[in-house]
Design a protein around this motif. Structure first.
Motif, mmCIF file in Angstrom:
data_model
loop_
_atom_site.group_PDB
_atom_site.id
_atom_site.type_symbol
_atom_site.label_atom_id
_atom_site.label_comp_id
_atom_site.label_asym_id
_atom_site.label_seq_id
_atom_site.Cartn_x
_atom_site.Cartn_y
_atom_site.Cartn_z
ATOM 1 N N ARG A 8 29.320 28.535 66.604
ATOM 2 C CA ARG A 8 29.974 29.885 65.314
ATOM 3 C C ARG A 8 30.866 30.324 64.855
ATOM 4 O O ARG A 8 30.928 30.430 63.673
ATOM 5 C CB ARG A 8 28.965 31.081 66.014
ATOM 6 C CG ARG A 8 28.726 32.298 65.025
ATOM 7 C CD ARG A 8 28.183 33.372 65.907
ATOM 8 N NE ARG A 8 29.021 33.683 67.211
ATOM 9 C CZ ARG A 8 30.305 34.185 67.002
ATOM 10 N NH1 ARG A 8 30.414 35.002 65.883
ATOM 11 N NH2 ARG A 8 30.458 34.847 68.291
ATOM 12 N N ILE A 9 31.830 29.661 65.676
ATOM 13 C CA ILE A 9 33.265 29.725 65.802
ATOM 14 C C ILE A 9 34.042 28.727 64.893
ATOM 15 O O ILE A 9 34.958 27.888 65.309
ATOM 16 C CB ILE A 9 33.989 30.898 67.036
ATOM 17 C CG1 ILE A 9 33.901 30.103 67.608
ATOM 18 C CG2 ILE A 9 33.446 31.728 67.311
ATOM 19 C CD1 ILE A 9 35.088 30.414 68.904
ATOM 20 N N GLY A 10 33.152 27.984 65.141
ATOM 21 C CA GLY A 10 33.688 26.407 64.592
ATOM 22 C C GLY A 10 33.676 25.669 65.588
ATOM 23 O O GLY A 10 34.809 24.869 64.988
ATOM 24 N N ARG A 11 33.839 25.584 66.350
ATOM 25 C CA ARG A 11 34.391 25.014 68.009
ATOM 26 C C ARG A 11 33.028 24.227 68.458
ATOM 27 O O ARG A 11 31.720 24.386 67.372
ATOM 28 C CB ARG A 11 35.107 25.788 68.919
ATOM 29 C CG ARG A 11 36.430 26.831 67.799
ATOM 30 C CD ARG A 11 37.304 25.730 67.376
ATOM 31 N NE ARG A 11 38.702 26.309 67.423
ATOM 32 C CZ ARG A 11 38.305 26.720 65.940
ATOM 33 N NH1 ARG A 11 37.659 26.423 65.113
ATOM 34 N NH2 ARG A 11 39.478 27.028 65.238
ATOM 35 N N VAL A 12 33.118 23.546 69.473
ATOM 36 C CA VAL A 12 32.456 22.982 70.598
ATOM 37 C C VAL A 12 32.645 23.424 72.055
ATOM 38 O O VAL A 12 33.802 23.294 72.206
ATOM 39 C CB VAL A 12 32.582 21.425 70.528
ATOM 40 C CG1 VAL A 12 31.946 20.392 71.325
ATOM 41 C CG2 VAL A 12 32.108 20.925 69.164
ATOM 42 N N PHE A 13 31.671 23.472 72.668
ATOM 43 C CA PHE A 13 31.863 23.865 74.393
ATOM 44 C C PHE A 13 30.910 22.449 74.802
ATOM 45 O O PHE A 13 29.919 22.519 74.927
ATOM 46 C CB PHE A 13 31.000 25.127 75.103
ATOM 47 C CG PHE A 13 31.140 25.209 76.314
ATOM 48 C CD1 PHE A 13 32.373 25.137 76.956
ATOM 49 C CD2 PHE A 13 29.772 25.296 77.078
ATOM 50 C CE1 PHE A 13 32.188 25.429 78.785
ATOM 51 C CE2 PHE A 13 30.190 25.775 78.164
ATOM 52 C CZ PHE A 13 30.761 25.557 78.883
ATOM 53 N N PRO A 14 31.780 21.733 75.158
ATOM 54 C CA PRO A 14 30.822 20.220 75.066
ATOM 55 C C PRO A 14 29.930 19.647 76.606
ATOM 56 O O PRO A 14 29.697 18.957 76.150
ATOM 57 C CB PRO A 14 32.442 19.244 75.501
ATOM 58 C CG PRO A 14 33.420 19.994 75.741
ATOM 59 C CD PRO A 14 33.597 21.601 75.391
#
Length: 470
Positions: free
Chosen positions: A126-132
């Motif tokens: 949602r904030i343009g990031r990745v939790f991998p």
């Protein structure tokens, strides 16, 4: 000596907490996915806040009642179920699911421990990031559980295990004290790093209630391919070529033996394999490149050309869309589901130095087939040395037919792993299943330190009794 969470204790604790916090155990609270144990418990506590966790832990400490933490219940080594002994209190974090804060510029997400991993991934997206962190159980595993077990998954090669994705944690210690460790710092050399002491401790040293998670930019381009290789050694050489071309940009590198797709064809025919006939060995590789670099598709094509020229790859398919990439990943992610339909004799979550893998696989396979008529499904995260070396009954036979050999088979595999400098628990933890293995293969000095830490932090042994250390 621990006491049970008997009706008097439960009634007294219920009077101190908001109505509905405690309930009677249900079957889902007392089971683990492989059906190895049926747990016992006096009650289930479902706190909504860290303050309520503090009250629960203090009450259990005063009454000498054991606490079994429960996340999503997806653990595979029995860490979430206590099968015997005085009935403990199960402490479920299912209500502590809040997103406390998001910091896009810091690449950080602060979440409560009951948040499901898939939700944390969505919040990052949602904030343009990745939790991998990516597991087969993304949709049910909870953040607290994956941190307590230091879970791995398919992206360890690039991003590390769960502990590598955490900047700080909040936790309730066995005496009810709160460790306020949610600092979002990359550098903090102020003594012992208690974050890493609690991560991987499987709830035996405290209850993780919140975490500051590391996020990463989304790759600008990705490429996914399923490639046929002649052997594990060829797969390892392919990994070396891939790292030379794309160091730090390989998101996943999975090895798959033909037995996995054969199980899929038998029990899950809807999962299609694009390589026919089924190769003996395959590699599923994914690359992810940031903006400003060549496209991942071009890098994958160059790697494939080089690998075919050198004879490392005989055939392969490169996904041409996100849908095709998902179809390739579905093959890998469905193998554990097909395994359950077949029914394993024994399952082994092991890791070895990369250079030992090509020797271990044929050696272990030959040793087990000398013992019994079995099928072996070997697959896993080759990039980080983690194999799932699982043993199944021969065609027409059932796992129960091998009951008398089960312990001997596991001992044979684990002995070889230990002799070759590996670990008998790569990513699933110790739980209760592997307590004996830890005692047998663990370094004596390490075990002595672990026992000293446990005695210092949890002198009454209330935290997840019987897990990790006997």
């Amino acid at each position: 000596m621990l006491n049970p969470a008997d009706p008097d204790f439960v009634a007294d604790l219920a009077a101190r907490l908001p109505e509905g916090t405690l309930r009677a155990p249900e079957p889902r609270d007392l089971e683990e996915p492989r059906g190895r144990w049926q747990g016992v418990a006096g009650a289930v506590a479902r706190p909504r806040s860290t303050e309520e966790v503090v009250q629960i832990v203090r009450a259990c400490a005063a009454a000498r009642v054991g606490i079994v933490p429960l996340g999503g219940g997806t653990g595979l080594v029995g860490g979430q179920v206590m099968a015997d002994g005085p009935a403990p209190l199960i402490l479920s974090l299912e209500r502590m699911v809040a997103l406390r804060a998001a910091y896009p510029l810091e690449n950080t997400l602060v979440v409560e421990a009951g948040m499901v991993v898939a939700t944390a991934q969505a919040e990052a997206e949602r904030i343009g990031r990745v939790f991998p962190l990516s597991l087969a159980s993304d949709g049910s595993a909870r953040v607290g559980g994956v941190l307590a077990t230091n879970a791995g998954g398919v992206n360890v090669l690039r991003y590390g295990n769960a502990r590598d994705l955490v900047l700080g944690i909040e936790a309730v210690l066995p005496d009810g004290a709160v460790l306020h460790g949610l600092k979002r710092l990359r550098k903090d050399n102020t003594g012992y790093d208690l974050r890493h002491l609690l991560i991987g401790a499987e709830g035996t040293l405290g209850i993780i209630t919140a975490a500051a998670l590391r996020l990463f930019p989304r790759p600008a381009s990705t490429a996914t391919a399923l490639l046929a290789v002649s052997s594990p050694d060829a797969a390892l050489q392919l990994l070396a070529r891939a790292e030379a071309r794309a160091s730090g940009m390989i998101s996943a590198f999975e090895v798959i033996h033909r037995q996995g797709p054969e199980f899929l064809a038998e029990h899950m025919p809807e999962v299609a394999l694009p390589l026919q006939p089924i190769p003996d060995w395959m590699v599923l590789i994914e690359l992810g490149l940031p903006a400003g670099f060549e496209r991942a598709e071009a890098l994958m094509a160059g790697l494939l050309d080089e690998a075919m020229t050198e004879g490392l790859v005989g055939d392969g398919v490169v996904a041409q869309s996100a849908t095709q990439a998902a179809a390739l990943w579905r093959i890998r992610e469905s193998i554990p589901l097909a395994n359950r339909k077949v029914g394993a004799v024994t399952s082994h979550d092991i890791s070895l130095p990369l250079s030992e893998l090509p020797g271990f696989i044929p050696r272990a396979t030959a040793a087990l087939r000398h013992m019994a008529d079995v099928r072996i499904n070997c697959f896993g995260h080759l990039g980080d040395g983690n194999l799932h070396f699982n043993v199944f009954p021969a065609v027409g036979r059932a796992a129960a037919d091998y009951a008398a050999l089960r312990e001997e088979i596991t001992a044979r595999v684990h002995d070889m792993v230990h002799e070759m400098g590996g670990s008998v628990s790569a990513e699933h933890g110790i739980g209760r299943l592997k307590v004996g293995d830890l005692q047998r293969y663990g370094d004596p000095a390490k075990l002595a330190v672990m026992r000293a830490i446990k005695a210092a932090l949890d002198p009454f042994g209330i935290m997840n009794p019987g897990a990790v250390l006997a």
